[in-house]
Design an enzyme around this catalytic site. Structure first.
Site, PDB file in Angstrom:
ATOM      1  N   GLY A   1       0.579  -1.173  -0.042  1.00 21.69           N
ATOM      2  CA  GLY A   1       0.204   0.587   0.160  1.00 21.69           C
ATOM      3  C   GLY A   1       1.082   1.137  -0.448  1.00 21.69           C
ATOM      4  O   GLY A   1       1.644   1.187  -0.431  1.00 21.69           O
TER       5      GLY A   1
ATOM      6  N   VAL B   1       2.589  -4.570   3.233  1.00 16.75           N
ATOM      7  CA  VAL B   1       1.608  -5.696   4.220  1.00 16.75           C
ATOM      8  C   VAL B   1       2.366  -6.860   4.104  1.00 16.75           C
ATOM      9  O   VAL B   1       2.757  -7.535   2.970  1.00 16.75           O
ATOM     10  CB  VAL B   1       0.377  -5.686   4.040  1.00 16.75           C
ATOM     11  CG1 VAL B   1      -0.676  -6.507   5.317  1.00 16.75           C
ATOM     12  CG2 VAL B   1      -0.248  -4.180   4.294  1.00 16.75           C
TER      13      VAL B   1
ATOM     14  N   ASP C   1     -12.826   6.644   3.343  1.00 20.02           N
ATOM     15  CA  ASP C   1     -12.105   6.217   1.855  1.00 20.02           C
ATOM     16  C   ASP C   1     -12.404   4.816   1.365  1.00 20.02           C
ATOM     17  O   ASP C   1     -11.827   3.664   1.487  1.00 20.02           O
ATOM     18  CB  ASP C   1     -11.216   6.762   2.080  1.00 20.02           C
ATOM     19  CG  ASP C   1      -9.993   5.743   0.981  1.00 20.02           C
ATOM     20  OD1 ASP C   1     -10.871   5.703  -0.449  1.00 20.02           O
ATOM     21  OD2 ASP C   1      -9.069   5.685   0.762  1.00 20.02           O
TER      22      ASP C   1
HETATM   23  N1  LIG Z   1      -5.582  -7.587   7.586  1.00 14.54           N
HETATM   24  C1  LIG Z   1      -4.661  -7.620   6.628  1.00 14.54           C
HETATM   25  N2  LIG Z   1      -5.577  -9.170   5.897  1.00 14.54           N
HETATM   26  C2  LIG Z   1      -4.504  -9.378   4.701  1.00 14.54           C
HETATM   27  N3  LIG Z   1      -4.210  -9.083   3.888  1.00 14.54           N
HETATM   28  C3  LIG Z   1      -3.430  -7.643   4.216  1.00 14.54           C
HETATM   29  C4  LIG Z   1      -4.458  -6.969   5.592  1.00 14.54           C
HETATM   30  N4  LIG Z   1      -3.994  -5.475   5.355  1.00 14.54           N
HETATM   31  C5  LIG Z   1      -3.783  -5.125   4.297  1.00 14.54           C
HETATM   32  N5  LIG Z   1      -3.704  -6.301   3.299  1.00 14.54           N
HETATM   33  C6  LIG Z   1      -2.702  -6.486   1.687  1.00 14.54           C
HETATM   34  O1  LIG Z   1      -1.998  -5.810   2.003  1.00 14.54           O
HETATM   35  C7  LIG Z   1      -2.127  -4.902   0.880  1.00 14.54           C
HETATM   36  C8  LIG Z   1      -2.100  -2.729   1.241  1.00 14.54           C
HETATM   37  O2  LIG Z   1      -2.950  -2.606   2.746  1.00 14.54           O
HETATM   38  P1  LIG Z   1      -3.754  -0.956   2.859  1.00 14.54           P
HETATM   39  O3  LIG Z   1      -4.551  -1.161   2.012  1.00 14.54           O
HETATM   40  O4  LIG Z   1      -3.961  -1.405   4.404  1.00 14.54           O
HETATM   41  O5  LIG Z   1      -2.193  -0.474   2.720  1.00 14.54           O
HETATM   42  P2  LIG Z   1      -2.166   0.822   2.807  1.00 14.54           P
HETATM   43  O6  LIG Z   1      -0.599   1.019   2.945  1.00 14.54           O
HETATM   44  O7  LIG Z   1      -2.936   0.872   3.817  1.00 14.54           O
HETATM   45  O8  LIG Z   1      -2.154   1.065   1.737  1.00 14.54           O
HETATM   46  P3  LIG Z   1      -3.376   1.922   0.504  1.00 14.54           P
HETATM   47  O9  LIG Z   1      -3.725   3.065   2.408  1.00 14.54           O
HETATM   48  O10 LIG Z   1      -3.487   3.002  -0.426  1.00 14.54           O
HETATM   49  O11 LIG Z   1      -4.544   1.482   1.089  1.00 14.54           O
HETATM   50  C9  LIG Z   1      -4.124  -4.793   0.428  1.00 14.54           C
HETATM   51  O12 LIG Z   1      -4.535  -4.750  -0.469  1.00 14.54           O
HETATM   52  C10 LIG Z   1      -4.251  -6.175   0.882  1.00 14.54           C
HETATM   53  O13 LIG Z   1      -4.387  -7.646  -0.637  1.00 14.54           O
END
Ligand SMILES: Nc1ncnc2c1ncn2[C@@H]1O[C@H](COP(=O)(O)OP(=O)(O)OP(=O)(O)O)[C@@H](O)[C@H]1O
Length: 874
Positions: free
Chosen positions: A50, A55, A171
């Site tokens: 992300g 992650v 969001d």
């Molecule tokens: N709890 C979880 N269990 C399994 N996979 C997860 C989990 N949290 C996140 N992921 C995976 O990691 C990816 C990125 O997570 P997330 O979107 O929360 O990250 P981010 O850094 O907040 O990105 P953004 O804010 O751009 O969406 C998700 O698309 C998903 O595939």
């Protein structure tokens, strides 16, 4: 410098588990060691990426009990050096953390804990093993109405709960929805979460993704109703579930899609279109939720009442406070942490700093806070893994509990179990109370289509919460928590205030903002806007497919600079930086030191044991060579013995061998032959070894151990000697048969044998003389040894006073030994023969001169002699 509180949310396994783990095989422990760890978690593969980083999949290193499978988690790893201080990014992270720690709902991803070391902040989340929701829809093309209904009910439930806590997601989109193993929905990514006041929920900062963003966020600069914006997004998600595509897309195929302004003008002017396969009832709901006018748009409560969602009414009627209560009860039911004294605390502690609600240094407003808001210590959930199919056994405590906790479809997460618990409690409540349940509630309870794919019985709760709900305020009975969110007024920023609850009445006493509240005036709109641009830039760099990911803030004509971003909490990360930089000099790959030390101690126990064993083995490696040689020698000696015996027998049987070696040997001299054969026969091990040692090219003087040679020699000698007696008696017996005839032959043979050593004496009698005694054992040994150790033949020569060849020496020594024994034998043999001769000579001497004795005595003489002797006697 603030002290970094010790992590407390993990209680580890009892020491017995560690003891057991010590008995793991070396293989297990060695593989363990290779794992990358972060705090109490083993870090696995990347689940996704992300804006903030990767992650990762994670497993708890130490299950709560030996029966439990390691808990799976998702660890969002954020590199600390990528978060500028006071940046929008930093705020976003802490928004998410702060929000998640307040939310306990089965459809909101659970925050397990937050860890940090010098390089990373690790947001440890419940693992959603079902993957991303948009992929799920893509795979199915579109969802069946029943499935969409169930999932939408879950979404709305989560959103309602969130709103009840005074938080808006802002969001909501397909990409921020995940699925658990049982295909239950999980709302995640709370980076744009914000607080709102029920009285004044208007917000000005537009965020979210254009395709999911309510028109009011895009086309106007007016403050918008935060919750209604979320509802719009929910409508878009529902449409996508049922239709299999977004109602308004920003893709290139949409003529207005590449221009946000045009897109939203289109959205506001054009009535919603539906594909044929969407039935009228959900169409109705969609129309109401996707109304451009937020005032006309359905509220969450209206959605909950919609007939399309009736099958899930029971689930949807669960109050937020009940979710909290059930979650709390679930926590109580969990096994309490084992008591440990500092010294005996074998629980590994991470250097990762985490919030600690029990810590004296606790600051509830700290951005790095405890993952939970539970008033009870929260050990790791027991077997919360969604991915592991094998259900874990309940803890002993749980087995004892009268309240039966069963596996919910969504594994056994607290919220999931709580879900059914509340539904059951509701049933019980309605059954026992006079207040009749609402028709909607009843119909919902009779629903055969639960929102969660529960397959098991539900836990029973004994709290009966009154079903009274005010806006953003939830009250419950005495034993329930009363939750009230602090209002946000104007530009004043508040954090979610902790609840002041009267311990007697259970009623809320006051709500006041707690801790230092810093209005994020430092994050001016410009900065915010810039940050948003950065965010947009970063988002574009996302590797995973994000069909609709960008933020409208960068596109809108939103230019109000006076509206501050509502504050969440003070970022304290950098306060703890110094501490961490001193204490936590470990990167992700290098586990926080304390943990490492503890773990390494624990693991080292296993390794130690292994190494001790291995060390012994290694130690004995060198010594072992010697030992092995000894064993080899012993075996050889045994072989030697056998060889000796064999050769002895062979020589007894086949004296021809001796004949071949030493010339013609009288057949009768079996005893001598035997010994000679044994000691001189080249095929005997001793001689073989001697032969080997004679080879100068090999120069392997040590190859033949002096000791072994000596022992070989002694063994040989002993065996020979021991056998000698038998042979001697045998020979004696044999000699009895033809004694006279053999003596000469023996003498001649002995004579020939000794000629090599003593020269041609040619006198058989000399063999039995004392000066011809065989050398002592010592001498023989010396001879052998000196030869073995490379002494020149001259040395032997000097000893033996003879100029001899090695063969002669060999034979000499053998013969000397043999002589000693054979002396006896010979002596015996000789004695026997001499006796026979002596006997006759004695008789002769007795009779005087043998030569003078008359050859024939007359009878008269004999008679006279007889009477003479008789008279003399008389
Ligand atoms: N709890 C979880 N269990 C399994 N996979 C997860 C989990 N949290 C996140 N992921 C995976 O990691 C990816 C990125 O997570 P997330 O979107 O929360 O990250 P981010 O850094 O907040 O990105 P953004 O804010 O751009 O969406 C998700 O698309 C998903 O595939």
């Amino acid at each position: 410098m603030t002290s970094v509180p010790q992590r407390h949310t993990y209680y580890g396994a009892p020491s017995s588990v560690y003891t057991q783990s010590r008995h793991l095989s070396a293989f297990d422990t060695s593989t363990k060691r290779k794992h990358v760890t972060f705090g109490p978690y083993i870090v696995g593969s990347t689940l996704g990426e992300g804006e903030f980083g990767k992650v990762k999949m994670g497993w708890s290193k130490h299950p709560a009990s030996s029966l439990d499978v390691p808990k799976q988690v998702a660890i969002k790893l954020v590199r600390r050096d990528t978060i500028p201080k006071n940046s929008e990014k930093e705020v976003k992270i802490y928004r998410e953390i702060n929000a998640l720690k307040h939310l306990t709902h089965p459809n909101i991803v659970k925050l397990e804990e937050v860890l940090q070391n010098s390089k990373y902040i690790g947001i440890v989340l419940e693992y959603a093993s079902g993957g991303e929701f948009y992929k799920y829809i893509q795979k199915k093309r579109r969802l069946k109405e029943s499935v969409a209904c169930r999932l939408f009910a879950q979404l709305i439930s989560g959103v309602c709960y969130m709103h009840s806590k005074g938080l808006v997601h802002r969001d909501l989109k397909l990409e921020n929805l995940l699925l658990d193993k049982q295909e239950n929905l999980l709302i995640t990514d709370f980076g744009f979460v914000n607080e709102f006041s029920p009285e004044d929920e208007l917000m000005k900062t537009s965020c979210g993704s254009p395709c999911y963003a309510a028109p009011e966020l895009v086309v106007t600069t007016w403050p918008y109703q935060a919750r209604k914006a979320d509802i719009w997004s929910c409508g878009v998600i529902l449409y996508a579930m049922l239709a299999g595509y977004l109602p308004w897309d920003d893709d290139s195929e949409n003529p207005d899609g590449d221009d946000i302004g045009k897109l939203y003008r289109y959205i506001t002017k054009t009535p919603l279109k539906f594909p044929d396969y969407i039935s009228p009832v959900p169409r109705d709901l969609l129309r109401e939720t996707l109304l451009p006018d937020p005032k006309k748009r359905f509220s969450t409560s209206q959605i909950l009442q919609h007939r399309w969602l009736r099958p899930h009414q029971a689930f949807l009627s669960v109050l937020p406070a009940e979710w909290d209560q059930v979650s709390k009860n679930q926590d109580i039911l969990r096994r309490p942490p084992p008591k440990r004294d500092g010294a005996n605390d074998s629980r590994p502690r991470s250097n990762c700093s985490v919030s600690s609600s029990n810590s004296k240094n606790e600051k509830r407003n700290s951005l790095i806070m405890d993952s939970t808001l539970y008033s009870h210590p929260v050990p790791p959930q027991q077997s919360q893994s969604h991915a592991v199919a094998t259900p874990s056994s309940p803890s002993p405590r749980m087995r004892q509990s009268p309240i039966k906790i069963s596996r919910h479809s969504r594994s056994n997460s607290a919220a999931s179990v709580a879900l059914q618990a509340v539904v059951d409690a509701e049933k019980e409540y309605h059954a026992t109370h006079s207040n009749p349940p609402s028709s909607a509630s009843l119909s919902a309870l009779q629903s055969e289509n639960p929102p969660f794919s529960s397959q098991s019985t539900s836990p029973r709760l004994h709290s009966h919460a009154p079903r009274k709900q005010s806006h953003a305020t939830v009250s419950s009975l005495k034993d329930s928590i009363i939750i009230e969110t602090s209002p946000l007024k104007g530009s004043s920023s508040h954090v979610l205030s902790p609840l002041q609850i009267d311990p007697n009445t259970g009623l809320i006493l006051s709500t006041k903002p707690e801790g230092p509240v810093i209005p994020l005036t430092h994050t001016s709109h410009k900065a915010s806007h810039a940050a948003s641009n950065n965010t947009t830039h970063n988002l574009s760099a996302h590797r995973r497919p994000r069909p609709t990911s960008y933020h409208p803030t960068s596109y809108t004509a939103f230019n109000d600079t006076s509206y501050p971003i509502p504050a969440l909490t003070v970022p304290e990360l950098h306060q703890s930086d110094e501490k961490i930089s001193v204490e936590n000099q470990q990167s992700l790959d290098k586990t926080p030191q304390h943990t490492l030390q503890k773990d390494s101690h624990r693991l080292s126990q296993t390794f130690l044991d292994t190494q001790i064993v291995a060390g012994d083995l290694i130690k004995t490696g060198d010594d072992g060579a010697t030992a092995a040689k000894k064993i080899h020698d012993q075996v050889e000696h045994a072989d030697h013995k056998i060889d000796l015996m064999r050769h002895r027998r062979q020589s007894q049987r086949y004296s021809v061998v001796y004949d071949k070696l030493f010339g013609a040997v009288p057949e009768q001299c079996e005893v001598l032959t035997d010994e000679e054969t044994v000691l001189t026969e080249p095929s005997t091990p001793l001689v073989r070894e001697m032969k080997v040692s004679q080879e100068p090219t090999k120069g392997n003087k040590k190859r033949f151990s002096i000791l072994s040679a000596y022992s070989s020699y002694n063994t040989s000698k002993t065996s020979i000697e021991s056998d000698n007696g038998k042979e001697k008696s045998k020979a004696t017996k044999k000699s009895g048969a033809g004694l006279e005839g053999r003596s000469t032959k023996t003498s001649s043979r002995s004579s020939s044998a000794t000629q090599d050593v003593k020269g041609n004496r040619g006198d058989s009698k000399e063999i039995s003389k004392p000066d011809m005694q065989a050398p002592t054992d010592k001498e023989s040994r010396k001879t052998v040894v000196s030869y073995k150790t490379g002494s020149k033949p001259e040395q032997i020569e000097s000893q033996g006073q003879q100029s001899v060849t090695p063969q002669a020496v060999k034979r000499s020594s053998s013969l000397r030994k043999t002589s000693k024994n054979s002396t006896r034998t010979n002596r015996g043999s000789v004695m026997i023969s001499s006796l026979s001769r002596l006997g006759s000579s004695t008789d002769d001497s007795r009779n005087g001169n043998v030569e003078a004795r008359p050859r024939e005595q007359s009878t008269a003489k004999k008679v006279i002699d007889f009477f003479k002797r008789r008279s003399m006697r008389l």
